[in-house]
Design a protein around this motif. Structure first.
Motif, PDB file in Angstrom:
ATOM      1  N   TYR A 159      27.591 106.187  12.716  1.00 50.95           N
ATOM      2  CA  TYR A 159      28.506 107.255  13.106  1.00 50.95           C
ATOM      3  C   TYR A 159      27.705 108.484  13.511  1.00 50.95           C
ATOM      4  CZ  TYR A 159      32.072 104.514  10.768  1.00 50.95           C
ATOM      5  OH  TYR A 159      32.921 103.523  10.419  1.00 50.95           O
ATOM      6  N   VAL A 199      35.054  96.668  10.865  1.00 52.64           N
ATOM      7  CA  VAL A 199      34.440  97.837  10.242  1.00 52.64           C
ATOM      8  C   VAL A 199      33.320  98.442  11.081  1.00 52.64           C
ATOM      9  CG1 VAL A 199      35.026  97.207   7.881  1.00 52.64           C
ATOM     10  CG2 VAL A 199      32.922  96.343   8.892  1.00 52.64           C
ATOM     11  N   SER A 200      33.088  97.884  12.268  1.00 54.72           N
ATOM     12  CA  SER A 200      32.014  98.436  13.082  1.00 54.72           C
ATOM     13  C   SER A 200      32.510  99.655  13.852  1.00 54.72           C
ATOM     14  CB  SER A 200      31.528  97.373  14.059  1.00 54.72           C
ATOM     15  OG  SER A 200      30.915  98.001  15.148  1.00 54.72           O
ATOM     16  N   PRO A 201      31.763 100.773  13.807  1.00 54.58           N
ATOM     17  CA  PRO A 201      32.206 101.952  14.551  1.00 54.58           C
ATOM     18  C   PRO A 201      32.223 101.718  16.062  1.00 54.58           C
ATOM     19  CG  PRO A 201      30.043 102.309  13.570  1.00 54.58           C
ATOM     20  CD  PRO A 201      30.538 101.007  13.047  1.00 54.58           C
ATOM     21  N   ASP A 202      31.533 100.664  16.512  1.00 53.12           N
ATOM     22  CA  ASP A 202      31.553 100.369  17.937  1.00 53.12           C
ATOM     23  C   ASP A 202      32.708  99.461  18.321  1.00 53.12           C
ATOM     24  OD1 ASP A 202      29.695 101.858  19.076  1.00 53.12           O
ATOM     25  OD2 ASP A 202      28.056 100.428  18.857  1.00 53.12           O
ATOM     26  N   ALA A 203      33.459  99.021  17.357  1.00 54.64           N
ATOM     27  CA  ALA A 203      34.552  98.110  17.699  1.00 54.64           C
ATOM     28  C   ALA A 203      35.872  98.641  17.162  1.00 54.64           C
ATOM     29  CB  ALA A 203      34.244  96.714  17.174  1.00 54.64           C
ATOM     30  N   TYR A 204      36.391  98.020  16.138  1.00 48.00           N
ATOM     31  CA  TYR A 204      37.783  98.281  15.789  1.00 48.00           C
ATOM     32  C   TYR A 204      37.977  99.089  14.524  1.00 48.00           C
ATOM     33  CZ  TYR A 204      38.860  95.112  19.507  1.00 48.00           C
ATOM     34  OH  TYR A 204      38.963  94.544  20.736  1.00 48.00           O
ATOM     35  N   VAL A 205      36.980  99.877  14.100  1.00 46.79           N
ATOM     36  CA  VAL A 205      37.177 100.576  12.833  1.00 46.79           C
ATOM     37  C   VAL A 205      38.303 101.602  12.934  1.00 46.79           C
ATOM     38  CG1 VAL A 205      35.429 102.360  13.195  1.00 46.79           C
ATOM     39  CG2 VAL A 205      36.039 101.702  10.903  1.00 46.79           C
ATOM     40  N   LEU A 206      38.405 102.279  14.076  1.00 53.56           N
ATOM     41  CA  LEU A 206      39.438 103.313  14.189  1.00 53.56           C
ATOM     42  C   LEU A 206      40.848 102.707  14.194  1.00 53.56           C
ATOM     43  CD1 LEU A 206      39.665 106.334  14.292  1.00 53.56           C
ATOM     44  CD2 LEU A 206      39.734 106.197  16.748  1.00 53.56           C
ATOM     45  N   PRO A 207      41.120 101.685  15.054  1.00 53.53           N
ATOM     46  CA  PRO A 207      42.434 101.051  14.963  1.00 53.53           C
ATOM     47  C   PRO A 207      42.728 100.515  13.567  1.00 53.53           C
ATOM     48  CG  PRO A 207      41.315 100.292  16.920  1.00 53.53           C
ATOM     49  CD  PRO A 207      40.339 101.130  16.165  1.00 53.53           C
ATOM     50  N   LEU A 254      48.758 100.927  18.759  1.00 59.19           N
ATOM     51  CA  LEU A 254      48.839 101.375  17.369  1.00 59.19           C
ATOM     52  C   LEU A 254      49.246 102.841  17.296  1.00 59.19           C
ATOM     53  CD1 LEU A 254      45.901  99.768  15.456  1.00 59.19           C
ATOM     54  CD2 LEU A 254      48.266  99.844  14.762  1.00 59.19           C
ATOM     55  N   PHE A 293      33.850 105.708  19.564  1.00 57.79           N
ATOM     56  CA  PHE A 293      34.347 104.566  18.802  1.00 57.79           C
ATOM     57  C   PHE A 293      34.405 103.303  19.651  1.00 57.79           C
ATOM     58  CE2 PHE A 293      35.892 107.960  16.036  1.00 57.79           C
ATOM     59  CZ  PHE A 293      35.446 107.474  14.814  1.00 57.79           C
ATOM     60  N   GLY A 294      33.321 103.040  20.352  1.00 62.33           N
ATOM     61  CA  GLY A 294      33.262 101.820  21.158  1.00 62.33           C
ATOM     62  C   GLY A 294      34.323 101.786  22.237  1.00 62.33           C
ATOM     63  N   MET A 305      44.215 100.420  20.634  1.00 62.60           N
ATOM     64  CA  MET A 305      44.341 101.756  20.062  1.00 62.60           C
ATOM     65  C   MET A 305      45.652 102.403  20.515  1.00 62.60           C
ATOM     66  SD  MET A 305      42.504 103.654  18.174  1.00 62.60           S
ATOM     67  CE  MET A 305      43.857 104.419  17.355  1.00 62.60           C
ATOM     68  N   MET A 318      23.998  97.484  15.655  1.00 63.31           N
ATOM     69  CA  MET A 318      25.124  98.264  15.136  1.00 63.31           C
ATOM     70  C   MET A 318      24.744  99.746  15.076  1.00 63.31           C
ATOM     71  SD  MET A 318      27.233  97.010  11.898  1.00 63.31           S
ATOM     72  CE  MET A 318      28.743  97.742  11.402  1.00 63.31           C
TER      73      MET A 318
END
Lengths: 173, 477
Positions: free
Chosen positions: B4, A137-145, B133, B68-69, B130, B1
């Motif tokens: 957005y 759930v971190s926007p810097d990690a895997y939230v988008l995938p 997917l 997005f990281g 990414m 952290m």
């Protein structure tokens, strides 16, 4: 060679053997049971990599739910449990040749690989579950995938429902 | 952290809007009944057009940046490709509106929008997780769409064949990705540089997966059967937007992740391009069915576009993007014409096109424009596209490849002109053609007119389009 390598080797052999049996056995229920063996083998691999949470999920979701669903689906929809058709088609020697060539190529590739100095950090004693949850759930990690995976599942669901229920809708009209 | 920020939202603006539109379509699918459902097509096409305009106005990228990281790159390359996919989705939605059993189904439009969403992500993905997917999000809706006409055995076969080939090549691609991760310890495309010992072997595995998407020989076997069996607008979408998405990944992956191995992979792709062009064109010569002919022609075009990738220069990338724009417009028009004709005449055989110039002069003229553009004749878009691709090849020393391309264009000209000969010179025997008009419904008329004009416009006024393509190409160097 240490213990974990021996366990890995034996598990890998078991996985390959049972995966082969899944496609070669003629009895559908047996195929589903061999599939369970394959999936359990993968669980052992996860455990070896100290991915404890994944190992548990693998058992619960794949072995517990999906494989059992397979068996139910086979038993409820098919009267004949045996597949009588031919198991090979005309093209099999060519397919076997290409598979062997790819296997040889991959083997050569891996054999020539320099041994990596960078070993993955040991996960022993770490809170992998917490880290996994944070990463998802971190926007810097895997939230988008993670979100895209839900869109993908939604689309797959729509497609599956359409394919499965279309016949019924047509007759309702 | 970190939290957005607005850049992140802007980077995925088209994707968010596509998802909202898809949900709206599903909602109205339940609310609207009967004939009213045909309006779902207008909703999809109009909504997608709106998304395209909104992203053009407020979703423009500035300096390329990772969001997005590091999952996505927000740059002009992705932006250009996203506009290409949106355009493809608009035209496809319009063409779908008058196909029996497709037009009144919200699921079809929702799946089309999801596939477009997946393609948009493919174009900007900068991380293996990414990327994979995104590729699956594109493929799975397309498998269902290709087999959408469940009562039609050929459509079911098309969907199933596409699924089997897709699953197989995607497994090989995933294997390549996993080795890449295993050797380098990272999934980010930008951090592979300089840390890859086994590039060539991995390139092979990745080329298999992407070769399927762009239907390059020898991964093309699914294309003719799938295009022939699937609903014609879907075949058009597969051959244009889906192919463009494959090229977007190919460009970004090879130019950002493996620039130091450019000699090796360019050689692999040059061989692939030669085989693809030649096999595609030679097999197209013998086709009797218009959709199969277009399938082999689309394979051949994948070969021409690969020439631009092989060049691996700024001009090369710009020419690939320009080619994809021209090809998208042209091939969508060609498949749209085939859909309109097949719907009215009930046949996709080339022989049945005899007398079309009298049955429907407008449709015949649109066909003339589309096929001459496919053949690469001036003043249409296809001509400039081919010139640019061949120039890029010559500029970077791939003279022999350009020569192969030119020879192949001449072979291609033959079969495109053969179809036009049937359309313009042959008559329906013993019949008065004017009694068999081909009715064009409004969505078809709108889409075909727009596409034909666009083909002409980018062929004559190509500078602004080429400038945009060059701007996008800069992001890779």
């Amino acid at each position: 060679m240490d213990a974990s390598q021996i366990i890995f080797g034996l598990t890998a052999l078991l996985i390959i053997f049972s995966a082969l049996r899944v496609v070669t056995t003629r009895n559908m229920v047996h195929a589903a049971l061999w599939l369970i063996v394959t999936l359990l083998g993968v669980t052992v691999l996860y455990a070896l990599l100290q991915a404890n949470f994944l190992a548990v999920v693998q058992v619960v979701v794949y072995v517990g739910a999906i494989a059992i669903l397979f068996i139910f689906a086979i038993m409820l929809t098919r009267r004949e449990m045996r597949d009588g058709g031919p198991q090979l088609n005309k093209g099999w020697p060519l397919a076997a040749l290409i598979s062997l060539a790819v296997f040889g190529g991959l083997l050569a590739l891996l054999y020539n690989a320099p041994v990596s100095e960078r070993l993955a950090a040991s996960l022993e004693g770490q809170d992998t579950l917490g880290a996994l949850g944070q990463a998802l759930v971190s926007p810097d990690a895997y939230v988008l995938p993670f979100e895209v995976a839900s869109v993908l599942l939604l689309a797959a669901l729509i497609g599956a429902v359409y394919v499965a229920l279309n016949k019924k809708q047509e007759s309702d009209k | 952290m970190t939290a957005y920020n607005s850049t992140m939202i802007l980077a995925i603006l088209p994707e968010i809007l596509l998802l909202v539109l898809g949900v709206l379509v599903l909602l109205f699918d339940v609310v609207w009944k009967g004939e009213k459902r045909r309006a779902l097509g207008w909703l999809t096409a109009g909504g997608t057009a709106l998304i395209s305009i909104v992203t053009l106005l407020i979703g423009r990228p500035g300096e390329p940046q990772s969001v997005f990281g590091g999952m996505l790159r927000f740059d002009w390359l992705g932006f250009a490709f996203k506009q290409i996919f949106l355009l493809g989705a608009i035209a496809t939605a319009l063409f779908m509106m008058d196909i029996e059993k497709l037009s009144r189904r919200g699921q079809a439009y929702a799946l089309l929008l999801t596939a477009t969403l997946g393609m948009s992500l493919m174009a900007s993905a900068a991380d293996l997780v990414m990327l994979y997917l995104a590729i699956e999000t594109t493929s799975i809706p397309l498998y269902v769409l290709a087999g959408f006409l469940l009562d039609d055995d050929r459509s079911a076969e098309a969907g199933f064949k596409y699924l089997l080939f897709g699953a197989m090549t995607s497994a090989v691609l995933l294997y390549g990705f996993s080795l890449l991760y295993g050797f380098t310890g990272t999934t980010s495309l930008t951090s592979f540089v300089g840390s890859l010992p086994l590039a060539l072997g991995l390139v092979f595995l990745i080329v298999v997966g992407l070769g399927f998407k762009i239907s390059a020989v020898p991964f093309h076997f699914w294309a003719p059967d799938t295009y022939e069996g699937s609903p014609t607008p879907v075949a058009g979408f597969l051959s244009t937007a889906s192919k463009a998405a494959g090229f977007a990944v190919l460009l970004r992956l090879f130019l950002t992740a493996f620039p130091q191995f450019v000699e090796q992979w360019a050689a692999v792709l040059a061989v692939l391009a030669t085989v693809t062009m030649t096999v595609g064109n030679l097999l197209a010569l013998a086709q009797k069915n218009i959709k199969r002919l277009l399938a082999y022609s689309s394979i051949a075009h994948a070969g021409y576009i690969l020439i631009g990738v092989v060049a691996a220069s700024k001009l090369g990338v710009a020419s690939v993007i320009f080619y994809l724009i021209a090809y998208l417009l042209t091939n969508l028009a060609a498949f749209g014409i085939a859909a309109a004709f097949g719907r009215a005449a009930g046949s996709d055989e080339i022989a049945s096109y005899a007398g079309l110039s009298r049955r429907s002069p407008g449709l015949a003229f649109a066909m003339l424009v589309a096929f001459l553009s496919l053949a690469g004749m001036p003043p249409f878009g296809g001509f400039i596209a081919k010139v640019l691709v061949f120039t890029a090849a010559v500029e970077t020393g791939w003279v022999w490849l350009a020569v192969v391309g030119v020879v192949n264009s001449i072979i291609g000209l033959y079969y495109y002109l053969t179809v036009l000969k049937v359309v313009y010179l042959y008559r329906m025997e013993g019949e008065n053609e004017e009694q068999y008009p081909i009715p064009l419904t409004r969505p078809y008329a709108l889409a075909l007119t727009t596409l034909s004009i666009a083909i002409l416009v980018i062929g004559v006024l190509f500078a602004p389009w080429f400038d945009s393509a060059s701007l996008a190409a800069l992001n890779l160097f």
